[in-house]
Design a protein around this motif. Structure first.
Motif, PDB file in Angstrom:
ATOM      1  N   MET B 189     -38.993  17.704 -21.803  1.00  0.00           N
ATOM      2  CA  MET B 189     -37.894  18.515 -22.324  1.00  0.00           C
ATOM      3  C   MET B 189     -37.899  18.525 -23.840  1.00  0.00           C
ATOM      4  O   MET B 189     -37.545  19.521 -24.470  1.00  0.00           O
ATOM      5  N   LYS B 190     -38.289  17.411 -24.445  1.00  0.00           N
ATOM      6  CA  LYS B 190     -38.316  17.347 -25.902  1.00  0.00           C
ATOM      7  C   LYS B 190     -39.345  18.321 -26.455  1.00  0.00           C
ATOM      8  O   LYS B 190     -39.125  18.962 -27.483  1.00  0.00           O
ATOM      9  N   GLN B 191     -40.484  18.396 -25.742  1.00  0.00           N
ATOM     10  CA  GLN B 191     -41.521  19.335 -26.164  1.00  0.00           C
ATOM     11  C   GLN B 191     -41.040  20.765 -25.952  1.00  0.00           C
ATOM     12  O   GLN B 191     -41.283  21.647 -26.781  1.00  0.00           O
ATOM     13  N   ALA B 192     -40.364  20.969 -24.834  1.00  0.00           N
ATOM     14  CA  ALA B 192     -39.905  22.324 -24.504  1.00  0.00           C
ATOM     15  C   ALA B 192     -38.978  22.870 -25.580  1.00  0.00           C
ATOM     16  O   ALA B 192     -38.996  24.058 -25.904  1.00  0.00           O
ATOM     17  N   MET B 193     -38.169  21.961 -26.156  1.00  0.00           N
ATOM     18  CA  MET B 193     -37.235  22.411 -27.177  1.00  0.00           C
ATOM     19  C   MET B 193     -37.964  22.886 -28.431  1.00  0.00           C
ATOM     20  O   MET B 193     -37.458  23.721 -29.162  1.00  0.00           O
ATOM     21  N   LEU B 194     -39.157  22.330 -28.655  1.00  0.00           N
ATOM     22  CA  LEU B 194     -39.901  22.716 -29.841  1.00  0.00           C
ATOM     23  C   LEU B 194     -40.659  24.022 -29.643  1.00  0.00           C
ATOM     24  O   LEU B 194     -41.104  24.628 -30.611  1.00  0.00           O
ATOM     25  N   PRO B 196     -39.864  27.241 -27.940  1.00  0.00           N
ATOM     26  CA  PRO B 196     -39.012  28.165 -27.175  1.00  0.00           C
ATOM     27  C   PRO B 196     -39.806  29.328 -26.548  1.00  0.00           C
ATOM     28  O   PRO B 196     -39.439  29.846 -25.506  1.00  0.00           O
ATOM     29  N   ALA B 197     -40.899  29.647 -27.175  1.00  0.00           N
ATOM     30  CA  ALA B 197     -41.674  30.770 -26.628  1.00  0.00           C
ATOM     31  C   ALA B 197     -42.256  30.420 -25.269  1.00  0.00           C
ATOM     32  O   ALA B 197     -42.400  31.278 -24.390  1.00  0.00           O
ATOM     33  N   ALA B 198     -42.586  29.160 -25.066  1.00  0.00           N
ATOM     34  CA  ALA B 198     -43.216  28.774 -23.799  1.00  0.00           C
ATOM     35  C   ALA B 198     -42.197  28.276 -22.804  1.00  0.00           C
ATOM     36  O   ALA B 198     -42.513  27.554 -21.855  1.00  0.00           O
ATOM     37  N   LYS B 199     -40.925  28.669 -23.028  1.00  0.00           N
ATOM     38  CA  LYS B 199     -39.834  28.106 -22.233  1.00  0.00           C
ATOM     39  C   LYS B 199     -40.052  28.246 -20.743  1.00  0.00           C
ATOM     40  O   LYS B 199     -39.840  27.300 -19.976  1.00  0.00           O
ATOM     41  N   SER B 200     -40.511  29.395 -20.314  1.00  0.00           N
ATOM     42  CA  SER B 200     -40.621  29.605 -18.861  1.00  0.00           C
ATOM     43  C   SER B 200     -41.698  28.717 -18.264  1.00  0.00           C
ATOM     44  O   SER B 200     -41.571  28.234 -17.137  1.00  0.00           O
TER      45      SER B 200
END
Lengths: 370, 570
Positions: B189-194, B196-200
């Motif tokens: 989740m920490k990586q996901a926050m960085l 946003p383009a790859a959120k899905s």
């Protein structure tokens, strides 16, 4: 309730450092002596009170080693002389005073009588030591009783051949009188003022001469004395009355090594034994309970009153002398969680109990119900 | 092989075996030529240094306590109710090992290995989990012994930007390899926050991770149902991999392949796995979570071969492999060879024997394996100046040879003080070893006589019920009396009580002294009667008859006495 601390040495003696009674403090420091090691030690430990411990049942965490020193020979006797000094009795026959330096937290030899106890051509173990500062009294396998004074090198008094067998323990009866017990089951009373070589009084059990290994005097009623020996029986004696014990109680299944009255609550008594158990005895007198309800005990204890006390004011006669009978109840509790190797030594002060075993463990209980 | 310090090189040595050590000395043996100066030293070489370490002493004492407790578990209970007890005892042993490791500042690799092996044996043999639970237990086992992940994770999380920390992906992958998917999700989740383009993509990965089924042994789902569910999930993950859902993110693709149990990808992360058995467990987790105990050995062998390049296994590897193959005897044998102290194999074998897992494995002298190992261990303990007391309990629980070993060893314990002798005596008496009791008492009594402690000597003879020695002591007293004219040690003789009956001579001594007392108190008629009975009872030694007759003389002068004496003497 009890926590075991494994200390890598067989513990022969454990003693609390005395606390100032005016502060009603619980003791925090104790000393232990080891035996049967190539290098024996005397060690000082601390069981500090951790205020915000939040722990229950008196479990205060492990005792911490403060300092230790090499000891030549097995530690067969250990007593605190005062807040700084400890006297030990050694299997080499030496009597040593150690000083605990509070500032540097070290311990060192302060004075020593090297061959206090000896045979003509050999060492003789010093088996017990008792002190009342500055006087120190020691006894040994050589049958000698020696009176020493701290800070004086010469021996104040020596009773040669006080006993033809080994003297195993000694205790003060009064300031100038002592009691010793030996391998042939006798309690001897010595009056040190008389400077004589023979005992003032001899008490013994008729029948088998069972060796006695420990003796302790009631803190308040000075004529009452408890002994234990090879057969594990707890004997109560009244030294004023005759030469026989007043009650005998089956306590342990093997040698009883130490017996202690609680110093401030003498209705409580503690014994420890080679059979690996430590018993807490509690007596209560003038029981109003009908006799058929008195059968309830924590562990099976049977006793016989060897002598019915004829006449006398019952209320003044200690419940101890009645043993476990219709006149007084006796309750016994095992204090250690499970059977261990021999419990060699115990000491109790306030609500705190410490004991040492041949399983190289120390047990501490800080909530003894007294 | 070690050089013994203190031995001068080039000298001839002689040696003799002791119970746990060797006595080595320089000899003068020379074929010819002058002899040089000899060396006055004898060297004692000990092979078992472990015993002498103070920290390991705690191990020996605490495990002794556990051992004795184990022996007292009643045999008649059904094995089902005993299994939790055995598991608990196994855990006690392991916690003692870990406590030891904590005390030794540097983790001793031997202790680590011992704990690892013991833990695996507990999982496979004692707990004996069936398929389904088996993998979960093995996962726990690996996680317990691979705790460096948490260290790394701590470092990452405490940094300013965890997702950019250089160890970040190592930690994430390690979590996946250990099956710690909750932790993986939190980290991701920490990586996901960085990004946003790859959120899905991250959301998809998160969903796949959350859906992985784990078998619940206490639940209502059967193993087959779980297997079906797991296969469905596996296929779903495969589909997402194949349609390149994670193609743009190399890390997430690796994670996906790991989830599918791709062995090549797993082997690419050897440094994170670090051992073949970790690789094995991960492989099983993501390929075959319903592995049965009987299938383990196949996976273990192949894992080891795939992981180890050099192909030569270390002793630890062979031991673990033998465990996965459920070859208990091989495990014990290999451990006995690899470790230089019997502690581990003795206690483990004993526990396994209690679980009834060892068939009687006869050695050439007919004792079974458990007893053999316990005897070896206890014999080693007995050579220690202090731990010999622990050893006694071990001998007690070796039914065939324990007693014989104890009888031989106990006589060698040096008796420096009375207190020690008393303890040794108590051990002998409790086991009805009467010969040893007599022997010890005689040694102590002789020593006492030599030091002129006649009271002590008598007390030892009483303990041994040794009438002959009591006679000897009485003779000494009587000799002293003849020499000096008075008795020594009156406190003893006056208070003999019933011990007088131990020997005739002792009875005579006591009665003779009583005679003297009566005479001193001027109870002449009683004294005379006693003297008469002494003479007629024939318990007086011949050498004393003259003395007795002489003693009678003054009594004859006493008027009240003479009639009795006159009649008696006739």
């Amino acid at each position: 309730m009890e926590s075991a601390k494994y200390v890598s040495q067989k513990v022969s003696k454990a003693r609390w450092r005395p606390v100032s009674s005016s502060f009603l403090q619980q003791p925090e420091i104790f000393a232990t002596g080891s035996w049967d090691n190539e290098e024996n030690k005397i060690s000082i430990w601390s069981v500090g009170n951790y205020e915000n411990s939040g722990l229950e049942d008196g479990f205060e965490g492990d005792p911490q080693l403060i300092c230790e020193n090499k000891h030549d020979g097995d530690v067969l006797g250990l007593q605190f002389l005062d807040q700084e000094r400890i006297v030990t009795a050694s299997s080499t026959g030496a009597v040593t005073i150690f000083r605990h330096h509070h500032n540097s937290q070290t311990i060192s030899v302060s004075q020593q009588w090297v061959k206090a106890h000896h045979y003509p051509c050999d060492n003789a173990p010093c088996t017990a030591v008792v002190c009342s500062s500055p006087e120190i009294i020691t006894v040994g396998e050589d049958g000698r009783i020696i009176v020493l004074r701290a800070d004086q090198d010469c021996m104040a008094q020596v009773i040669e051949n006080a006993d033809s067998s080994t003297i195993h323990a000694v205790t003060y009866l009064r300031t100038t009188e002592i009691l010793t017990v030996n391998s042939i089951g006798q309690i001897k009373l010595w009056d040190l003022r008389q400077q004589s070589n023979s005992a003032s009084q001899i008490l013994s059990l008729s029948g088998d001469r069972v060796p006695l290994y420990c003796i302790d005097r009631h803190p308040n009623q000075q004529h009452i004395v408890a002994t234990g020996g090879q057969d594990g029986m707890l004997c109560m004696w009244d030294v004023r009355q005759g030469s026989m014990p007043s009650s005998l109680m089956e306590a342990h299944s093997a040698e009883m090594w130490e017996v202690h009255f609680h110093p401030t609550n003498p209705d409580h008594l503690f014994t420890c034994s080679e059979d690996g158990s430590l018993l807490h005895w509690e007596t209560s007198s003038h029981s109003d309970m009908p006799s058929f309800l008195q059968g309830n005990r924590n562990s099976s204890v049977t006793s016989r009153s060897a002598m019915a006390l004829a006449g006398g004011n019952q209320s003044l006669i200690s419940a101890w002398l009645n043993g476990d009978s219709s006149k007084s109840r006796l309750e016994t509790t095992h204090m250690l969680p499970s059977q261990t190797l021999s419990v060699n030594s115990l000491d109790v002060l306030g609500q705190c109990l410490v004991c040492g075993t041949d399983g190289e463990a120390i047990f501490i209980n800080k909530q003894v119900p007294v | 092989m070690q050089n013994i310090s203190g031995i001068r090189p080039g000298k001839r040595m002689g040696f003799a075996w002791g119970p746990g050590d060797i006595l080595v000395y320089e000899t003068q043996n020379k074929a010819s030529g002058p002899t040089g100066s000899g060396c006055a030293f004898i060297h004692v070489v000990r092979k078992d240094e472990d015993i002498y370490s103070p920290i390991l002493r705690k191990l020996f004492n605490e495990s002794h306590h556990i051992f004795v407790g184990l022996q007292t578990i009643k045999d008649d209970l059904p094995s089902k109710s005993k299994k939790p007890q055995f598991v608990s005892i196994s855990r006690n042993y392991r916690s003692v090992i870990r406590a030891c490791m904590e005390e030794l500042q540097q983790a001793v690799s031997i202790l680590l290995a011992i704990e690892l092996i013991w833990n695996l044996c507990e999982v496979l043999f004692i707990d004996a989990a069936p398929a389904g639970s088996l993998l979960l237990h093995l996962l726990d086992w690996v996680r317990l012994h691979k705790s460096d992940v948490d260290e790394k994770a701590k470092g990452v999380l405490q940094s300013d930007s965890p997702a950019e920390h250089r160890d970040y992906w190592d930690v994430v992958l390690s979590y996946v390899l250990q099956g710690r998917l909750e932790d993986t999700r939190k980290m991701l989740m920490k990586q996901a926050m960085l990004q946003p383009a790859a959120k899905s993509m991250y959301k998809l990965m998160d969903s796949l991770l959350s859906k992985m089924p784990f078998y619940n042994p206490g639940g209502t789902q059967t193993l087959t149902e779980f297997d079906v569910k797991w296969r469905n999930w596996h296929e779903e993950v495969d589909r997402y991999l194949k349609d390149n859902s994670f193609a743009s993110n190399q890390h997430l693709e690796v994670i996906c392949k790991i989830l599918l149990g791709d062995e090549d990808v797993l082997l690419e992360h050897k440094e994170l796995l670090s051992t073949w058995y970790y690789f094995l467990i991960t492989r099983l987790l993501y390929c075959h979570p319903t592995v049965k105990p009987t299938e383990l050995h196949y996976y273990a062998q192949s894992s080891m071969m795939m992981f180890l390049d050099s192909g030569v296994p270390e002793p630890l590897d062979s031991i673990l492999l033998a465990a996965f193959e459920f070859d208990i005897h091989q495990v014990i044998k290999d451990c006995s060879i690899a470790l230089n102290n019997w502690w581990f194999v003795a206690h483990l074998t004993d526990l396994l024997d209690h679980c009834k897992l060892l068939q009687s494995h006869n050695l050439h002298f007919g004792s079974n394996l458990r007893e053999f190992l316990l005897l070896e261990y206890a014999s080693g303990l007995f050579t220690h100046h202090s731990l010999w007391q622990c050893a006694v309990d071990y001998f007690d629980h070796c039914p065939e040879f324990g007693r014989v070993y104890l009888e031989l060893q106990i006589e060698r314990v040096p008796l420096d003080t009375e207190r020690k002798a008393l303890k040794v005596l108590r051990i002998c008496e409790e086991r009805q070893m009467s010969e040893q009791v007599r022997s010890i008492c005689k040694i102590m009594a002789m020593r006492a006589v030599r030091n002129n402690r006649l009271g002590s000597a008598l007390s030892w003879s009483i303990r041994a019920k040794d009438a002959a020695f009591a006679t000897l002591i009485s003779e000494r007293f009587l000799q002293d009396y003849c020499a000096k004219g008075t008795f020594s040690d009156l406190d003893l003789i006056d208070n003999l009580g019933s011990t007088m009956l131990l020997s005739d001579r002792l009875t005579f001594l006591g009665k003779y002294r009583e005679f003297h007392k009566l005479y001193g108190e001027k109870c002449f008629s009683d004294a005379a009667k006693l003297l008469l009975s002494l003479m007629t009872a024939k318990i007086a030694p011949q050498s004393f008859w003259m003395t007795l007759l002489t003693d009678a003389l003054p009594l004859l002068e006493q008027k009240e006495v003479s009639p009795h004496l006159n009649i008696g003497l006739k």
